[in-house]
Scaffold this motif. Sequence first.
Motif, PDB file in Angstrom:
ATOM      1  N   ASP A   1     -12.786  30.030  49.032  1.00 43.59           N
ATOM      2  CA  ASP A   1     -12.109  28.555  48.988  1.00 43.59           C
ATOM      3  C   ASP A   1     -13.194  27.326  48.341  1.00 43.59           C
ATOM      4  OD1 ASP A   1     -10.436  27.305  48.219  1.00 43.59           O
ATOM      5  OD2 ASP A   1      -9.821  26.298  50.751  1.00 43.59           O
TER       6      ASP A   1
ATOM      7  N   LEU B   1      -2.735  21.894  51.374  1.00 42.36           N
ATOM      8  CA  LEU B   1      -1.891  23.063  50.890  1.00 42.36           C
ATOM      9  C   LEU B   1      -0.803  23.485  52.084  1.00 42.36           C
ATOM     10  CD1 LEU B   1      -4.896  24.857  49.732  1.00 42.36           C
ATOM     11  CD2 LEU B   1      -3.279  22.733  48.330  1.00 42.36           C
TER      12      LEU B   1
ATOM     13  N   SER C   1     -14.291  25.304  44.697  1.00 39.26           N
ATOM     14  CA  SER C   1     -13.307  23.981  44.767  1.00 39.26           C
ATOM     15  C   SER C   1     -14.079  22.950  43.794  1.00 39.26           C
ATOM     16  CB  SER C   1     -14.407  23.682  46.293  1.00 39.26           C
ATOM     17  OG  SER C   1     -15.650  23.267  46.526  1.00 39.26           O
TER      18      SER C   1
ATOM     19  N   TYR D   1       3.616  27.831  47.511  1.00 36.98           N
ATOM     20  CA  TYR D   1       3.021  25.972  48.291  1.00 36.98           C
ATOM     21  C   TYR D   1       4.463  25.614  49.045  1.00 36.98           C
ATOM     22  CZ  TYR D   1      -1.383  26.688  47.067  1.00 36.98           C
ATOM     23  OH  TYR D   1      -2.816  27.018  46.440  1.00 36.98           O
TER      24      TYR D   1
ATOM     25  N   VAL E   1      -6.970  29.288  45.123  1.00 41.88           N
ATOM     26  CA  VAL E   1      -6.076  29.988  46.426  1.00 41.88           C
ATOM     27  C   VAL E   1      -5.693  30.655  46.068  1.00 41.88           C
ATOM     28  CG1 VAL E   1      -5.223  29.068  48.895  1.00 41.88           C
ATOM     29  CG2 VAL E   1      -7.648  27.581  47.296  1.00 41.88           C
TER      30      VAL E   1
ATOM     31  N   ASP F   1      -2.945  16.052  49.791  1.00 44.83           N
ATOM     32  CA  ASP F   1      -4.149  16.735  50.313  1.00 44.83           C
ATOM     33  C   ASP F   1      -4.218  17.672  51.350  1.00 44.83           C
ATOM     34  OD1 ASP F   1      -5.548  14.572  48.876  1.00 44.83           O
ATOM     35  OD2 ASP F   1      -5.534  13.291  50.736  1.00 44.83           O
TER      36      ASP F   1
ATOM     37  N   ARG G   1     -12.677  19.474  45.790  1.00 43.42           N
ATOM     38  CA  ARG G   1     -11.450  19.384  46.674  1.00 43.42           C
ATOM     39  C   ARG G   1     -11.179  21.133  46.273  1.00 43.42           C
ATOM     40  NH1 ARG G   1      -6.014  16.307  46.392  1.00 43.42           N
ATOM     41  NH2 ARG G   1      -7.431  14.748  47.046  1.00 43.42           N
ATOM     42  N   GLY G   2     -10.752  21.629  47.193  1.00 43.53           N
ATOM     43  CA  GLY G   2     -10.038  22.362  46.546  1.00 43.53           C
ATOM     44  C   GLY G   2      -9.427  22.834  45.143  1.00 43.53           C
ATOM     45  N   ASN G   3      -9.508  24.234  44.967  1.00 42.56           N
ATOM     46  CA  ASN G   3      -8.759  24.521  43.569  1.00 42.56           C
ATOM     47  C   ASN G   3      -7.863  25.717  44.693  1.00 42.56           C
ATOM     48  OD1 ASN G   3      -7.883  25.976  41.327  1.00 42.56           O
ATOM     49  ND2 ASN G   3      -9.341  26.064  40.063  1.00 42.56           N
ATOM     50  N   LYS G   4      -6.275  25.037  43.535  1.00 42.60           N
ATOM     51  CA  LYS G   4      -4.925  25.361  44.416  1.00 42.60           C
ATOM     52  C   LYS G   4      -4.686  26.880  43.565  1.00 42.60           C
ATOM     53  CE  LYS G   4      -1.410  22.473  44.943  1.00 42.60           C
ATOM     54  NZ  LYS G   4      -0.636  21.792  45.122  1.00 42.60           N
TER      55      LYS G   4
ATOM     56  N   ASN H   1      -7.051  20.271  51.791  1.00 43.87           N
ATOM     57  CA  ASN H   1      -7.448  20.467  50.688  1.00 43.87           C
ATOM     58  C   ASN H   1      -8.587  19.848  49.710  1.00 43.87           C
ATOM     59  OD1 ASN H   1      -7.227  22.769  48.219  1.00 43.87           O
ATOM     60  ND2 ASN H   1      -6.674  21.160  47.087  1.00 43.87           N
TER      61      ASN H   1
ATOM     62  N   PRO I   1     -13.163  21.519  51.873  1.00 41.74           N
ATOM     63  CA  PRO I   1     -12.296  23.092  52.430  1.00 41.74           C
ATOM     64  C   PRO I   1     -13.555  23.484  53.045  1.00 41.74           C
ATOM     65  CG  PRO I   1     -12.833  22.879  50.067  1.00 41.74           C
ATOM     66  CD  PRO I   1     -13.111  22.181  50.010  1.00 41.74           C
TER      67      PRO I   1
END
Length: 260
Positions: free
Chosen positions: A181, A154, A185, A80, A198, A152, A192-195, A132, A135
Amino acid sequence: MRIPVPPLEVQCEIVRILDNFTLLSAELSAELSAELSAELSAELSAELSARQKQFEYYKNYLLKSYDRQDNACLKDIAEYSKDRIKANELNEDNYIGVDNLLQNKQGKVKSSYIPKEGNFTKYQEKDILIGNIRPYLKKIWFADNVGGTNGDVLAIRITDNNVIPEYLYFILSSDKFFNYDNSNSKGAKMPRGNKEAVMNYKFYLPSKDEQLKIVNKLNKFEIICNDISQGLPAEIEARQKQYEYYRDKLLAFKELKVDE
């Protein structure tokens, strides 16, 4: 200038045939004019949608055929963005929020909101930006400029020179990735997506030469499928040549010998 003058009924038939060809060409040209009817717009939208689905199917099929084994993890070849950019460097073209990312992998539009102060996540050209929030909406954009975004979105940047950015974009814009993705979430109303998840995504990474071959294939097919303007001008040109061919054939009479 001597011109052939066939019998009147032959003249009428020639005029009728050429009028029909002229009408067909005129109708097709009108379809591309600024005054498109609602019916034509709907037809073109349906055609474009069908072509995009065809491209998605082919892309997923091609990537699947190379999916011999998941030998790469996203966190090993990308990260990131950690860079920051000031608000006064942002404008409607280079500020990316989740609201101006388009659904279903359609890129982005100009932002209607531009922050006035603060620092934001900086993205570079060829970074991959993914919405994010929710998704399942499949919001993704392959950056073609330098700008900023917020928490919000990525901003994924390649760290390995052996990875072609366009190849990674095709991987991350596949239905396989978005299904992954979405399954990771969190949240009900506004998932919300899980960073972390990902970055743990695994995929097949072939050699750089093979990546380039895949990218070239998909780029060519994407142009055919997604750019509807590629087909209609060619069709008009073909109709015009067809008209001219038949016109010349119909008007090519053998000269009558005149007795002296």
